[in-house]
Design a protein around this motif. Structure first.
Motif, short mmCIF file in Angstrom:
data_model
loop_
_atom_site.label_atom_id
_atom_site.label_comp_id
_atom_site.label_asym_id
_atom_site.label_seq_id
_atom_site.Cartn_x
_atom_site.Cartn_y
_atom_site.Cartn_z
N SER A 1 0.81 -1.22 0.00
CA SER A 1 0.00 0.00 0.00
C SER A 1 0.84 1.27 0.00
O SER A 1 0.33 2.34 -0.29
N ASN A 2 2.11 1.16 0.31
CA ASN A 2 2.90 2.39 0.44
C ASN A 2 4.15 2.48 -0.44
O ASN A 2 4.80 3.52 -0.45
N CYS A 3 4.49 1.44 -1.17
CA CYS A 3 5.67 1.53 -2.03
C CYS A 3 5.28 2.14 -3.36
O CYS A 3 4.57 1.54 -4.14
N LYS A 4 5.77 3.35 -3.60
CA LYS A 4 5.31 4.14 -4.75
C LYS A 4 5.66 3.50 -6.09
O LYS A 4 4.98 3.71 -7.07
N ASN A 5 6.74 2.74 -6.13
CA ASN A 5 7.13 2.15 -7.41
C ASN A 5 6.86 0.66 -7.50
O ASN A 5 7.47 -0.04 -8.29
N GLY A 6 5.94 0.20 -6.67
CA GLY A 6 5.63 -1.22 -6.71
C GLY A 6 6.65 -2.00 -5.91
O GLY A 6 7.77 -1.55 -5.70
N VAL A 7 6.26 -3.16 -5.46
CA VAL A 7 7.14 -3.95 -4.62
C VAL A 7 7.25 -5.34 -5.25
O VAL A 7 6.28 -5.85 -5.79
N SER A 8 8.43 -5.91 -5.22
CA SER A 8 8.62 -7.22 -5.84
C SER A 8 8.54 -8.32 -4.78
O SER A 8 8.71 -8.08 -3.59
N SER A 9 8.29 -9.53 -5.27
CA SER A 9 8.24 -10.67 -4.34
C SER A 9 9.61 -10.88 -3.68
O SER A 9 9.69 -11.36 -2.56
N TYR A 10 10.68 -10.49 -4.36
CA TYR A 10 12.01 -10.64 -3.77
C TYR A 10 12.16 -9.73 -2.56
O TYR A 10 12.68 -10.13 -1.52
N GLU A 11 11.72 -8.48 -2.70
CA GLU A 11 11.81 -7.54 -1.57
C GLU A 11 11.00 -8.04 -0.38
O GLU A 11 11.41 -7.94 0.76
N ILE A 12 9.80 -8.58 -0.70
CA ILE A 12 8.94 -9.08 0.36
C ILE A 12 9.59 -10.26 1.06
O ILE A 12 9.65 -10.32 2.30
N ALA A 13 10.12 -11.19 0.25
CA ALA A 13 10.76 -12.37 0.82
C ALA A 13 11.89 -11.96 1.77
O ALA A 13 12.01 -12.49 2.88
N ARG A 14 12.67 -10.98 1.33
CA ARG A 14 13.78 -10.51 2.15
C ARG A 14 13.30 -9.84 3.43
O ARG A 14 13.81 -10.08 4.51
N THR A 15 12.27 -9.00 3.30
CA THR A 15 11.83 -8.21 4.45
C THR A 15 11.19 -9.06 5.54
O THR A 15 11.44 -8.85 6.72
N ILE A 16 10.34 -10.01 5.17
CA ILE A 16 9.63 -10.76 6.20
C ILE A 16 10.16 -12.17 6.41
O ILE A 16 9.66 -12.89 7.27
N GLY A 17 11.16 -12.57 5.63
CA GLY A 17 11.75 -13.88 5.84
C GLY A 17 10.87 -15.04 5.45
O GLY A 17 10.62 -15.96 6.24
N VAL A 18 10.31 -14.99 4.23
CA VAL A 18 9.61 -16.16 3.67
C VAL A 18 10.27 -16.47 2.32
O VAL A 18 11.09 -15.69 1.84
N THR A 19 9.89 -17.60 1.74
CA THR A 19 10.46 -17.91 0.42
C THR A 19 9.85 -16.96 -0.61
O THR A 19 8.78 -16.38 -0.40
N GLN A 20 10.54 -16.85 -1.73
CA GLN A 20 10.03 -15.96 -2.79
C GLN A 20 8.70 -16.48 -3.31
O GLN A 20 7.82 -15.70 -3.66
N LYS A 21 8.52 -17.79 -3.29
CA LYS A 21 7.26 -18.38 -3.75
C LYS A 21 6.10 -17.95 -2.84
O LYS A 21 5.03 -17.57 -3.30
N SER A 22 6.35 -18.01 -1.54
CA SER A 22 5.32 -17.57 -0.58
C SER A 22 5.03 -16.08 -0.77
O SER A 22 3.87 -15.65 -0.72
N ALA A 23 6.09 -15.32 -0.96
CA ALA A 23 5.93 -13.87 -1.12
C ALA A 23 5.07 -13.57 -2.35
O ALA A 23 4.20 -12.70 -2.33
N TRP A 24 5.31 -14.32 -3.40
CA TRP A 24 4.57 -14.12 -4.65
C TRP A 24 3.09 -14.43 -4.43
O TRP A 24 2.21 -13.69 -4.87
#
Ligand code: ZN
Length: 319
Positions: A94-117
């Motif tokens: 909701s707040n990343c102005k340029n969109g957020v990737s599943s990689y960034e999410i995986a890194r930030t919350i510590g889940v696999t990229q598949k889960s993040a996707w």
């Protein structure tokens, strides 16, 4: 909704705040049951017992699904991923102005990229709330336009010019995806993905499904917009001759496409159309939550709005 002063204001604060399961649960509980009375989703009883170890409630009546969590009945319900992580991802989207990737999410919350996707996909679906139709009022004119997403983003303007001057209707080629946008001046936007073709019938159905009949609408001279005057008051801009003819223009939607393409110029150019749909939706959400009247909406409020849409609840902004 009352703002809790402890609530986070930045992504960094959100990551720390929601990492505490008590904070995540308190937030979700307040959002779902604002009057503080937790209600059994099965029978409506209001005197369930909170089971501290499981972070669930148990209804006093004997029926199936006696125990329920704060995730019940939401898009998070059947996911093993804890609420703490879901809330951080909603914040990011909701707040990343340029969109957020599943990689960034995986890194930030510590889940696999598949889960993040999977999380991204599910939240995006949650954010696609239909809402009401656009326009309708005397002061709410709607601009309608289409653009190409993907492929060579930098050539969009040129390809648009080309199709304006010689178009038959099948220039959504070049592996690009066509997106149609409808925006109220000073108001909300709705977008729809058309795929690789711009079929007149489909475009008319989308416009009629999203804009109140009778609304004053503005489009360019693309022939697929012909016939809209049966349902709307239709003003046509001739881009090739004058960019703006008084009040007849499509500058608002053009500005939205510019915002969209600024992001596309970076990470999104090379990705698949599916990711692009998500990106378009996210940008639409950001556009629609940029201000409340003349007041700028904060990241924290935008998160609340996203959460309320994700769990299918209407939210009234504080003044
Ligand atoms: Zn019950």
């Amino acid at each position: 909704m009352e703002r809790n002063s402890k609530q986070p204001k930045t992504l960094q604060e959100a990551v720390v705040f929601f990492a505490d399961p008590n904070n995540a649960l308190a937030y979700m509980t307040e959002l779902r049951w604002p009057d503080g009375v937790v209600t059994c989703p099965t029978c409506g009883r209001k005197d369930g017992v909170f089971l501290h170890n499981q972070r669930k409630w148990q209804c006093k009546s004997t029926h199936a699904k006696r125990q329920f969590s704060a995730k019940v009945g939401t898009i998070f319900e059947d996911s093993p991923i804890p609420l703490e992580k879901w809330l951080v991802v909603v914040w990011m989207i909701s707040n990343c102005k340029n969109g957020v990737s599943s990689y960034e999410i995986a890194r930030t919350i510590g889940v696999t990229q598949k889960s993040a996707w999977f999380m991204l996909h599910r939240i995006r679906l949650g954010l696609q709330t239909s809402g009401g139709k656009l326009g309708g009022g005397p002061d709410s004119e709607v601009e309608i336009d289409e653009t190409y997403i993907g492929g060579k983003a930098r050539n969009m303007h040129r390809s648009k010019r080309e199709r304006l001057s010689r178009d038959g209707g099948m220039q959504g080629g070049h592996g690009k995806t066509v997106v149609i946008g409808m925006v109220e001046r000073e108001g909300k936007i709705k977008t729809a993905v058309l795929g690789h073709k711009r079929e007149k019938k489909t475009m008319h159905q989308i416009i009629e499904g999203n804009v109140m009949p009778g609304t004053w609408i503005h489009t360019d001279e693309f022939s697929n917009y012909d016939g809209l005057s049966n349902n709307f008051t239709h003003f046509v801009v001739n881009h090739l001759e004058h960019y703006v003819q008084g009040n007849v223009h499509t500058n608002t939607i053009e500005n939205f496409w510019s915002l969209l393409k600024r992001g596309l110029g970076g990470t999104y150019v090379a990705v698949e159309p599916f990711h692009l749909f998500r990106y378009v939706d996210e940008q639409g959400f950001l556009f629609n939550t940029r201000k409340d009247g003349t007041r700028k909406i904060s990241d924290s409020e935008r998160f609340d709005i996203a959460m309320s849409q994700v769990i299918g609840k209407r939210l009234t902004l504080p003044n």
